[in-house]
Design a protein around this motif. Structure first.
Motif, short mmCIF file in Angstrom:
data_model
loop_
_atom_site.label_atom_id
_atom_site.label_comp_id
_atom_site.label_asym_id
_atom_site.label_seq_id
_atom_site.Cartn_x
_atom_site.Cartn_y
_atom_site.Cartn_z
N TRP A 290 -42.70 -76.64 -12.27
CA TRP A 290 -43.39 -77.56 -13.18
C TRP A 290 -43.96 -78.78 -12.46
O TRP A 290 -44.85 -79.45 -12.98
CB TRP A 290 -42.44 -78.05 -14.27
CG TRP A 290 -41.15 -78.60 -13.75
CD1 TRP A 290 -39.99 -77.92 -13.51
CD2 TRP A 290 -40.88 -79.96 -13.39
NE1 TRP A 290 -39.01 -78.75 -13.03
CE2 TRP A 290 -39.53 -80.01 -12.95
CE3 TRP A 290 -41.63 -81.13 -13.42
CZ2 TRP A 290 -38.93 -81.20 -12.52
CZ3 TRP A 290 -41.04 -82.32 -12.98
CH2 TRP A 290 -39.71 -82.33 -12.54
N ARG A 291 -43.49 -79.06 -11.24
CA ARG A 291 -43.94 -80.25 -10.54
C ARG A 291 -45.40 -80.15 -10.10
O ARG A 291 -46.01 -81.15 -9.73
CB ARG A 291 -43.06 -80.52 -9.32
CG ARG A 291 -41.68 -81.05 -9.71
CD ARG A 291 -40.86 -81.40 -8.47
NE ARG A 291 -41.56 -82.32 -7.60
CZ ARG A 291 -41.68 -83.62 -7.81
NH1 ARG A 291 -41.13 -84.17 -8.88
NH2 ARG A 291 -42.33 -84.38 -6.95
N GLY A 292 -45.96 -78.95 -10.17
CA GLY A 292 -47.37 -78.80 -9.83
C GLY A 292 -48.31 -79.20 -10.94
O GLY A 292 -49.53 -79.26 -10.73
N SER A 293 -47.78 -79.49 -12.13
CA SER A 293 -48.60 -79.86 -13.27
C SER A 293 -48.34 -81.32 -13.64
O SER A 293 -47.22 -81.70 -13.96
CB SER A 293 -48.28 -78.95 -14.47
OG SER A 293 -48.88 -79.42 -15.64
N ARG A 294 -49.39 -82.12 -13.62
CA ARG A 294 -49.25 -83.53 -13.99
C ARG A 294 -48.89 -83.68 -15.46
O ARG A 294 -48.11 -84.57 -15.84
CB ARG A 294 -50.54 -84.28 -13.70
CG ARG A 294 -50.85 -84.44 -12.21
CD ARG A 294 -52.09 -85.29 -12.00
NE ARG A 294 -52.37 -85.49 -10.58
CZ ARG A 294 -53.41 -86.18 -10.11
NH1 ARG A 294 -54.25 -86.75 -10.99
NH2 ARG A 294 -53.59 -86.32 -8.82
N ALA A 295 -49.45 -82.81 -16.31
CA ALA A 295 -49.13 -82.87 -17.74
C ALA A 295 -47.66 -82.57 -17.98
O ALA A 295 -47.01 -83.21 -18.82
CB ALA A 295 -50.00 -81.88 -18.50
N ALA A 296 -47.11 -81.61 -17.25
CA ALA A 296 -45.69 -81.28 -17.39
C ALA A 296 -44.82 -82.44 -16.92
O ALA A 296 -43.81 -82.77 -17.56
CB ALA A 296 -45.35 -80.01 -16.61
N ILE A 297 -45.19 -83.06 -15.84
CA ILE A 297 -44.43 -84.20 -15.32
C ILE A 297 -44.43 -85.33 -16.32
O ILE A 297 -43.39 -85.97 -16.56
CB ILE A 297 -45.00 -84.66 -13.96
CG1 ILE A 297 -44.77 -83.59 -12.89
CG2 ILE A 297 -44.36 -85.98 -13.53
CD1 ILE A 297 -45.39 -83.94 -11.55
N ARG A 298 -45.59 -85.60 -16.94
CA ARG A 298 -45.67 -86.67 -17.95
C ARG A 298 -44.76 -86.37 -19.14
O ARG A 298 -44.09 -87.26 -19.66
CB ARG A 298 -47.11 -86.86 -18.40
CG ARG A 298 -48.00 -87.59 -17.41
CD ARG A 298 -49.27 -88.07 -18.07
NE ARG A 298 -50.06 -86.95 -18.56
CZ ARG A 298 -51.01 -86.33 -17.85
NH1 ARG A 298 -51.26 -86.73 -16.61
NH2 ARG A 298 -51.70 -85.34 -18.37
N ALA A 299 -44.76 -85.12 -19.57
CA ALA A 299 -43.92 -84.74 -20.71
C ALA A 299 -42.44 -84.91 -20.37
O ALA A 299 -41.66 -85.44 -21.17
CB ALA A 299 -44.20 -83.29 -21.12
N TYR A 300 -42.06 -84.49 -19.18
CA TYR A 300 -40.66 -84.65 -18.77
C TYR A 300 -40.30 -86.12 -18.54
O TYR A 300 -39.15 -86.52 -18.77
CB TYR A 300 -40.38 -83.84 -17.50
CG TYR A 300 -40.29 -82.35 -17.74
CD1 TYR A 300 -39.51 -81.84 -18.78
CD2 TYR A 300 -40.97 -81.45 -16.93
CE1 TYR A 300 -39.42 -80.48 -19.00
CE2 TYR A 300 -40.88 -80.09 -17.15
CZ TYR A 300 -40.11 -79.61 -18.19
OH TYR A 300 -40.01 -78.26 -18.41
N ASP A 301 -41.27 -86.91 -18.08
CA ASP A 301 -41.03 -88.36 -17.95
C ASP A 301 -40.71 -88.97 -19.31
O ASP A 301 -39.78 -89.79 -19.44
CB ASP A 301 -42.27 -89.04 -17.36
CG ASP A 301 -42.33 -88.94 -15.85
OD1 ASP A 301 -41.29 -88.66 -15.24
OD2 ASP A 301 -43.42 -89.15 -15.28
N LEU A 302 -41.50 -88.60 -20.33
CA LEU A 302 -41.27 -89.14 -21.67
C LEU A 302 -39.92 -88.70 -22.23
O LEU A 302 -39.20 -89.50 -22.84
CB LEU A 302 -42.40 -88.69 -22.60
CG LEU A 302 -43.77 -89.31 -22.35
CD1 LEU A 302 -44.82 -88.67 -23.24
CD2 LEU A 302 -43.73 -90.82 -22.59
N ALA A 303 -39.57 -87.43 -22.04
CA ALA A 303 -38.28 -86.94 -22.53
C ALA A 303 -37.13 -87.65 -21.83
O ALA A 303 -36.14 -88.04 -22.46
CB ALA A 303 -38.18 -85.43 -22.31
#
Length: 240
Positions: free
Chosen positions: A135-148
């Motif tokens: 998932w670290r290759g996707s900026r959108a995924a990182i943002r979602a995990y940051d928020l969670a």
């Protein structure tokens, strides 16, 4: 896609089971509900034994009902630590001291993981679903995990700030109220938000994988078309 959603749902259910399910989250408040009134009527020693007795009863019930044992064992050990601190401090509010500083530690760990760009929710979810750190290759995924991860850090930080203030001002009764109110209800709320954000991150990660697969197949298609063109040109030369 439908099968992936079913797998995700099963994994999310397994997370809730590891927390003891909804009933396990509710059972975790029972020792507190027993401790405070017994302490006010019969004193600290009776309150300690009462809380330990309730935690032991919950553990036995889980074994008999063949429910999740690990959360019950962890709950019993947690009550034991809290009771020991209350006994050593000689004050009923000491029962809540372990939870207060545990909340501070959790808030720090979750916040630090965001600052290091390794949001803890993403790391844990990648371990649970077997996808690792793709998932670290996707900026959108990182943002979602940051928020969670930030949501959990906010919950633990709020617990520490509120309960430490009540501890310092000797409001033992309100400590119990805040422990319950900021316990399983708040946990259930942030868990719902986490599930929603994790699904967004999964979709972003899947889109990245699909884009990578398409990028790998496009050159092959181009090579095939070039080969066909070369063959047609060769046949044309032979005719001439």
């Amino acid at each position: 896609m439908w099968q992936s959603r079913r797998v995700t749902d099963r994994q999310e259910q397994s997370i809730l089971e590891q927390l003891g399910g909804v009933s396990g989250l509710v059972y975790s408040t029972l020792p507190i509900l027993v401790f405070v009134p017994i302490n006010s009527i019969w004193g600290l020693t009776a309150a300690i034994w009462g809380a330990l007795g309730v935690a032991a009863a919950v553990l036995v019930w889980r074994v008999v009902a063949k429910g999740a044992i690990q959360p019950a064992i962890s709950g019993f050990l947690g009550v034991g630590v809290c009771a020991f601190i209350a006994y050593r401090t000689g004050d009923a509010k000491g029962y809540f001291l372990f939870g207060i500083y545990t909340s501070l530690a959790y808030a720090g760990v979750f916040l630090l993981s965001i600052l290091l760009r390794w949001p803890l929710v993403g790391v844990l979810w990648g371990f649970l679903n077997g996808h690792g750190n793709s998932w670290r290759g996707s900026r959108a995924a990182i943002r979602a995990y940051d928020l969670a991860t930030a949501a959990w850090a906010l919950v633990f930080g709020a617990r520490y700030l509120v309960q430490s203030q009540l501890y310092d001002t000797d409001h033992t009764g309100w400590l119990a109220v805040s422990r319950i109110a900021m316990g399983w209800p708040l946990t259930a709320l942030v868990l719902v938000a986490t599930v929603w954000l994790v699904r967004r991150a999964d979709r972003a990660a899947e889109a990245l994988v699909e884009a990578g697969a398409d990028a790998e197949t496009e050159p092959e298609a181009g090579v095939e078309s070039d080969d066909r063109g070369a063959q047609s040109n060769g046949s044309g030369d032979e005719r001439s």
